[in-house]
Design a protein around this motif. Structure first.
Motif, PDB file in Angstrom:
ATOM      1  N   ASN A   2       4.559  51.594  -1.004  1.00 35.44           N
ATOM      2  CA  ASN A   2       5.580  52.604  -0.761  1.00 35.44           C
ATOM      3  C   ASN A   2       6.911  52.287  -1.436  1.00 35.44           C
ATOM      4  O   ASN A   2       7.867  53.052  -1.283  1.00 35.44           O
ATOM      5  N   ALA A   3       6.950  51.191  -2.189  1.00 30.47           N
ATOM      6  CA  ALA A   3       8.143  50.956  -3.006  1.00 30.47           C
ATOM      7  C   ALA A   3       8.261  52.048  -4.064  1.00 30.47           C
ATOM      8  O   ALA A   3       9.356  52.397  -4.501  1.00 30.47           O
ATOM      9  N   ASP A   4       7.110  52.586  -4.487  1.00 30.86           N
ATOM     10  CA  ASP A   4       7.073  53.760  -5.357  1.00 30.86           C
ATOM     11  C   ASP A   4       5.783  54.515  -5.044  1.00 30.86           C
ATOM     12  O   ASP A   4       4.736  54.245  -5.650  1.00 30.86           O
ATOM     13  N   PRO A   5       5.822  55.436  -4.085  1.00 30.93           N
ATOM     14  CA  PRO A   5       4.599  56.155  -3.697  1.00 30.93           C
ATOM     15  C   PRO A   5       3.955  56.918  -4.846  1.00 30.93           C
ATOM     16  O   PRO A   5       2.760  57.230  -4.787  1.00 30.93           O
ATOM     17  N   MET A   6       4.713  57.232  -5.905  1.00 26.95           N
ATOM     18  CA  MET A   6       4.146  57.946  -7.045  1.00 26.95           C
ATOM     19  C   MET A   6       3.155  57.094  -7.835  1.00 26.95           C
ATOM     20  O   MET A   6       2.325  57.623  -8.563  1.00 26.95           O
ATOM     21  N   ALA A   7       3.224  55.783  -7.694  1.00 31.65           N
ATOM     22  CA  ALA A   7       2.344  54.909  -8.479  1.00 31.65           C
ATOM     23  C   ALA A   7       0.876  55.203  -8.194  1.00 31.65           C
ATOM     24  O   ALA A   7       0.052  55.268  -9.103  1.00 31.65           O
ATOM     25  N   LEU A   8       0.548  55.387  -6.906  1.00 30.26           N
ATOM     26  CA  LEU A   8      -0.844  55.689  -6.563  1.00 30.26           C
ATOM     27  C   LEU A   8      -1.234  57.062  -7.080  1.00 30.26           C
ATOM     28  O   LEU A   8      -2.369  57.259  -7.540  1.00 30.26           O
ATOM     29  N   ASN A   9      -0.318  58.031  -7.033  1.00 29.04           N
ATOM     30  CA  ASN A   9      -0.608  59.362  -7.585  1.00 29.04           C
ATOM     31  C   ASN A   9      -0.914  59.273  -9.076  1.00 29.04           C
ATOM     32  O   ASN A   9      -1.861  59.902  -9.572  1.00 29.04           O
ATOM     33  N   VAL A  10      -0.106  58.500  -9.798  1.00 29.72           N
ATOM     34  CA  VAL A  10      -0.334  58.332 -11.236  1.00 29.72           C
ATOM     35  C   VAL A  10      -1.682  57.672 -11.486  1.00 29.72           C
ATOM     36  O   VAL A  10      -2.455  58.093 -12.355  1.00 29.72           O
ATOM     37  N   ALA A  11      -1.998  56.628 -10.714  1.00 30.77           N
ATOM     38  CA  ALA A  11      -3.257  55.894 -10.909  1.00 30.77           C
ATOM     39  C   ALA A  11      -4.468  56.767 -10.607  1.00 30.77           C
ATOM     40  O   ALA A  11      -5.457  56.764 -11.346  1.00 30.77           O
ATOM     41  N   ALA A  34      -1.235  52.016 -16.421  1.00 26.93           N
ATOM     42  CA  ALA A  34      -0.998  50.573 -16.295  1.00 26.93           C
ATOM     43  C   ALA A  34       0.472  50.242 -16.508  1.00 26.93           C
ATOM     44  O   ALA A  34       1.048  49.415 -15.784  1.00 26.93           O
ATOM     45  N   ALA A  35       1.102  50.880 -17.486  1.00 30.97           N
ATOM     46  CA  ALA A  35       2.528  50.635 -17.751  1.00 30.97           C
ATOM     47  C   ALA A  35       3.378  51.112 -16.575  1.00 30.97           C
ATOM     48  O   ALA A  35       4.352  50.440 -16.193  1.00 30.97           O
ATOM     49  N   TYR A  36       3.026  52.250 -15.979  1.00 32.29           N
ATOM     50  CA  TYR A  36       3.795  52.770 -14.848  1.00 32.29           C
ATOM     51  C   TYR A  36       3.714  51.807 -13.670  1.00 32.29           C
ATOM     52  O   TYR A  36       4.733  51.454 -13.060  1.00 32.29           O
ATOM     53  N   VAL A  37       2.501  51.371 -13.344  1.00 29.95           N
ATOM     54  CA  VAL A  37       2.317  50.457 -12.212  1.00 29.95           C
ATOM     55  C   VAL A  37       3.034  49.136 -12.478  1.00 29.95           C
ATOM     56  O   VAL A  37       3.657  48.555 -11.580  1.00 29.95           O
ATOM     57  N   ALA A  38       2.976  48.655 -13.712  1.00 24.31           N
ATOM     58  CA  ALA A  38       3.647  47.400 -14.052  1.00 24.31           C
ATOM     59  C   ALA A  38       5.162  47.510 -13.894  1.00 24.31           C
ATOM     60  O   ALA A  38       5.820  46.564 -13.449  1.00 24.31           O
ATOM     61  N   CYS A  39       5.732  48.647 -14.262  1.00 21.82           N
ATOM     62  CA  CYS A  39       7.188  48.815 -14.235  1.00 21.82           C
ATOM     63  C   CYS A  39       7.714  49.261 -12.868  1.00 21.82           C
ATOM     64  O   CYS A  39       8.929  49.246 -12.642  1.00 21.82           O
ATOM     65  N   ALA A  40       6.835  49.679 -11.982  1.00 19.51           N
ATOM     66  CA  ALA A  40       7.268  50.183 -10.680  1.00 19.51           C
ATOM     67  C   ALA A  40       7.811  49.054  -9.804  1.00 19.51           C
ATOM     68  O   ALA A  40       7.389  47.904  -9.927  1.00 19.51           O
ATOM     69  N   PRO A  41       8.768  49.371  -8.891  1.00 18.10           N
ATOM     70  CA  PRO A  41       9.206  48.358  -7.910  1.00 18.10           C
ATOM     71  C   PRO A  41       8.012  47.936  -7.065  1.00 18.10           C
ATOM     72  O   PRO A  41       7.098  48.728  -6.824  1.00 18.10           O
ATOM     73  N   LYS A  42       8.005  46.699  -6.635  1.00 15.50           N
ATOM     74  CA  LYS A  42       6.823  46.146  -5.975  1.00 15.50           C
ATOM     75  C   LYS A  42       7.032  45.913  -4.479  1.00 15.50           C
ATOM     76  O   LYS A  42       8.118  45.565  -4.032  1.00 15.50           O
ATOM     77  N   SER A  43       5.947  46.124  -3.742  1.00 17.79           N
ATOM     78  CA  SER A  43       5.901  45.781  -2.323  1.00 17.79           C
ATOM     79  C   SER A  43       4.449  45.658  -1.897  1.00 17.79           C
ATOM     80  O   SER A  43       3.630  46.505  -2.237  1.00 17.79           O
ATOM     81  N   ASN A  44       4.155  44.599  -1.171  1.00 17.46           N
ATOM     82  CA  ASN A  44       2.809  44.448  -0.607  1.00 17.46           C
ATOM     83  C   ASN A  44       2.835  44.651   0.901  1.00 17.46           C
ATOM     84  O   ASN A  44       1.964  44.179   1.625  1.00 17.46           O
ATOM     85  N   ALA A  45       3.858  45.376   1.395  1.00 20.30           N
ATOM     86  CA  ALA A  45       4.029  45.563   2.839  1.00 20.30           C
ATOM     87  C   ALA A  45       2.848  46.309   3.456  1.00 20.30           C
ATOM     88  O   ALA A  45       2.380  45.958   4.543  1.00 20.30           O
ATOM     89  N   ALA A  46       2.363  47.350   2.787  1.00 22.03           N
ATOM     90  CA  ALA A  46       1.225  48.105   3.315  1.00 22.03           C
ATOM     91  C   ALA A  46      -0.022  47.234   3.363  1.00 22.03           C
ATOM     92  O   ALA A  46      -0.808  47.290   4.327  1.00 22.03           O
ATOM     93  N   CYS A  47      -0.184  46.425   2.324  1.00 18.92           N
ATOM     94  CA  CYS A  47      -1.327  45.505   2.265  1.00 18.92           C
ATOM     95  C   CYS A  47      -1.246  44.487   3.406  1.00 18.92           C
ATOM     96  O   CYS A  47      -2.227  44.254   4.127  1.00 18.92           O
ATOM     97  N   ASN A  48      -0.067  43.918   3.594  1.00 13.26           N
ATOM     98  CA  ASN A  48       0.124  42.947   4.680  1.00 13.26           C
ATOM     99  C   ASN A  48      -0.090  43.600   6.043  1.00 13.26           C
ATOM    100  O   ASN A  48      -0.608  42.966   6.971  1.00 13.26           O
ATOM    101  N   ALA A  49       0.321  44.869   6.157  1.00 12.29           N
ATOM    102  CA  ALA A  49       0.207  45.563   7.437  1.00 12.29           C
ATOM    103  C   ALA A  49      -1.249  45.703   7.867  1.00 12.29           C
ATOM    104  O   ALA A  49      -1.593  45.422   9.023  1.00 12.29           O
ATOM    105  N   ILE A  50      -2.116  46.130   6.956  1.00 11.52           N
ATOM    106  CA  ILE A  50      -3.519  46.328   7.344  1.00 11.52           C
ATOM    107  C   ILE A  50      -4.212  44.996   7.605  1.00 11.52           C
ATOM    108  O   ILE A  50      -5.047  44.877   8.519  1.00 11.52           O
ATOM    109  N   PHE A  51      -3.851  43.954   6.846  1.00  6.65           N
ATOM    110  CA  PHE A  51      -4.439  42.635   7.087  1.00  6.65           C
ATOM    111  C   PHE A  51      -4.008  42.098   8.450  1.00  6.65           C
ATOM    112  O   PHE A  51      -4.812  41.522   9.195  1.00  6.65           O
ATOM    113  N   ALA A  52      -2.718  42.291   8.791  1.00  6.70           N
ATOM    114  CA  ALA A  52      -2.220  41.829  10.088  1.00  6.70           C
ATOM    115  C   ALA A  52      -2.865  42.601  11.230  1.00  6.70           C
ATOM    116  O   ALA A  52      -3.204  42.035  12.277  1.00  6.70           O
TER     117      ALA A  52
END
Length: 468
Positions: free
Chosen positions: A332-341, A364-382
């Motif tokens: 969710n640091a850039d919700p558009m990244a998943l839409n682009v992918a 690939a370039a969009y995802v690479a340049c997007a702001p990063k967050s693994n908060a959603a990933c950490n949330a489901i693992f937790a």
């Protein structure tokens, strides 16, 4: 008498049915065509003449499929074959020609004009009137016909004078007259699978009748792998390389012509990269690709993308990895990244190579340049960890379903506060099981859009507390 015999021979040839195709020719034309067939490119000589010889496209010509049954029963209606080059559109038309009892004629839209079509239609009318036989008209590259040319065919398709078979590399819904589309069944041909290409290459090398078996050549397994990978599902491309290799390679000491990976590389003019799709190199490269996107290095990401595509990696596999990275490392640091992918994944499925590489590079370039967050990933693992630890905790009664008869007697839904009735569409109440009160799983980062999410959540909670 001799003249009469020659005349009769020419009449017989004119009416001769060769594999289902009526050949309108004299003796000299027949001889020229025989020589031409022997000198044809390998890809043309290997074309199947029966359904059982066709390789690939089982999704439309499997034994239980509509097209297979229609060809076998000689009950075709107008159809359009749509797919990339080298996938068998013309091949299937030739198989139909060799199977049908109807007249079969072929024109190419890149060179045919109105006069050619008028001649075909005139003959089709005569054949239908005199012999009660319909005519199948195969038009290669049908998308090259302009609207007027396509409109000319429509009444004759409609009244049954001709059965149209069109072949096109372009999306027929965009390039073919809508009226023709509505009167035709569209079959989409897919790029041939790697195993299909390898089977065709083996036929090319070892089949003495249609292939080049008389040259006493052999092909190494790694050469087969290389050509099948590099062909991109285009059988013609791979067969041309094999033909060139056999015709230009000197015999070895054992008297055979050996098509090695090096020979294949030279014939297809692409450098062979060591890239075993089940080995370390494969996993190392995809790992570097993902870590480059995660590490915000678009240059490295595009480099590893190019390496995988060059080595013949499947575009669908790469697209899946970009989607995963967009959710796992951007979130969710850039919700558009998943839409682009996701859009890229859908686009490459419809377009195929080589254009798919551009779409993958953009994603690939969009995802690479997007702001990063693994908060959603950490949330489901937790959350997964908590469920493993605490088990099946009861859902608060006010959140339970209250829409069925008898729910009210059980107290289900009682006390639930409808969020839209409150300021900021938020009201404080217990959502987690009571045993997990105060537990946090999703912690938005301060990166990109998640910073706004964090500020938003902080504000609405603060204002709700102040309004108590």
């Amino acid at each position: 008498m001799a003249a009469k015999a020659l005349w009769r021979h020419r009449i017989n040839l004119r009416n001769r049915i060769s594999g289902g195709m009526v050949i309108n020719m004299d003796l000299f034309e027949y001889m020229r065509n025989t020589v031409k067939e022997k000198e044809s490119p390998l890809a043309a000589r290997l074309r199947p003449t029966t359904l059982d010889e066709v390789v690939g496209q089982s999704h439309i010509i499997g034994r239980d499929k509509l097209l297979y049954r229609a060809i076998k029963a000689d009950k075709l209606s107008s159809i359009i074959f749509y797919g990339p080059p080298g996938t068998g559109k013309t091949t299937l038309a030739k198989v139909i020609a060799n199977t049908t009892s109807a007249e079969f004629t072929q024109i190419n839209a890149t060179v045919a004009g109105k006069k050619d079509m008028e001649e075909v239609i005139g003959k089709a009318k005569d054949t239908l009137a005199m012999y009660a036989k319909r005519t199948i008209l195969f038009i290669d590259e049908i998308h090259r016909f302009n609207k007027g040319q396509q409109d000319y065919l429509l009444p004759f398709v409609e009244d049954g004078t001709i059965i149209l078979i069109g072949a096109t590399t372009e999306n027929p819904y965009f390039e073919v007259n809508g009226a023709l589309i509505s009167r035709s069944v569209i079959f989409e041909l897919k790029p041939l699978a790697k195993q299909d290409i390898k089977e065709l290459l083996r036929r090319a090398v070892y089949d003495a009748e249609k292939g080049m078996g008389s040259y006493d050549a052999c092909i190494d397994e790694d050469a087969l792998e290389f050509l099948a990978d590099l062909s991109g599902g285009d059988a013609r491309h791979a067969l041309n390389a094999v033909e060139l290799g056999i015709m230009t390679t000197d015999r070895s000491a054992d008297g055979k012509i050996h098509i090695t990976a090096e020979v294949a590389q030279e014939c297809i003019q692409k450098r062979r990269i060591s890239y075993d799709k089940t080995g370390d190199n494969h996993y190392d490269t995809i790992s570097a690709f993902i870590k480059s996107m995660r590490g915000s290095d678009p240059d490295a990401a595009v480099y590893y993308l190019a390496k995988m595509l060059y080595a013949g990696e499947q575009v669908a596999f790469i697209a899946r990895r970009i989607m995963i990275c967009a959710a796992e490392d951007v979130g969710n640091a850039d919700p558009m990244a998943l839409n682009v992918a996701v859009s890229a994944s859908l686009a490459v499925e419809r377009i195929g190579m080589p254009e798919a590489q551009i779409i993958l590079a953009q994603a690939a370039a969009y995802v690479a340049c997007a702001p990063k967050s693994n908060a959603a990933c950490n949330a489901i693992f937790a959350a997964n960890e908590e469920i493993q630890k605490s088990g099946n905790l009861p859902i608060p009664v006010h959140l339970q379903d209250a829409h069925y008869k008898g729910a009210a007697k059980l107290g289900h839904g009682t006390g639930y506060k409808y969020a839209h009735d409150y300021k900021n569409h938020y009201v404080e109440q217990q959502y987690l099981p009571y045993e997990l009160t105060g537990k946090t799983f999703y912690e938005p980062s301060w990166n990109g859009y998640e910073a706004k999410i964090r500020e938003h959540m902080k504000r609405i909670k603060k204002e709700a507390a102040e309004d108590k």
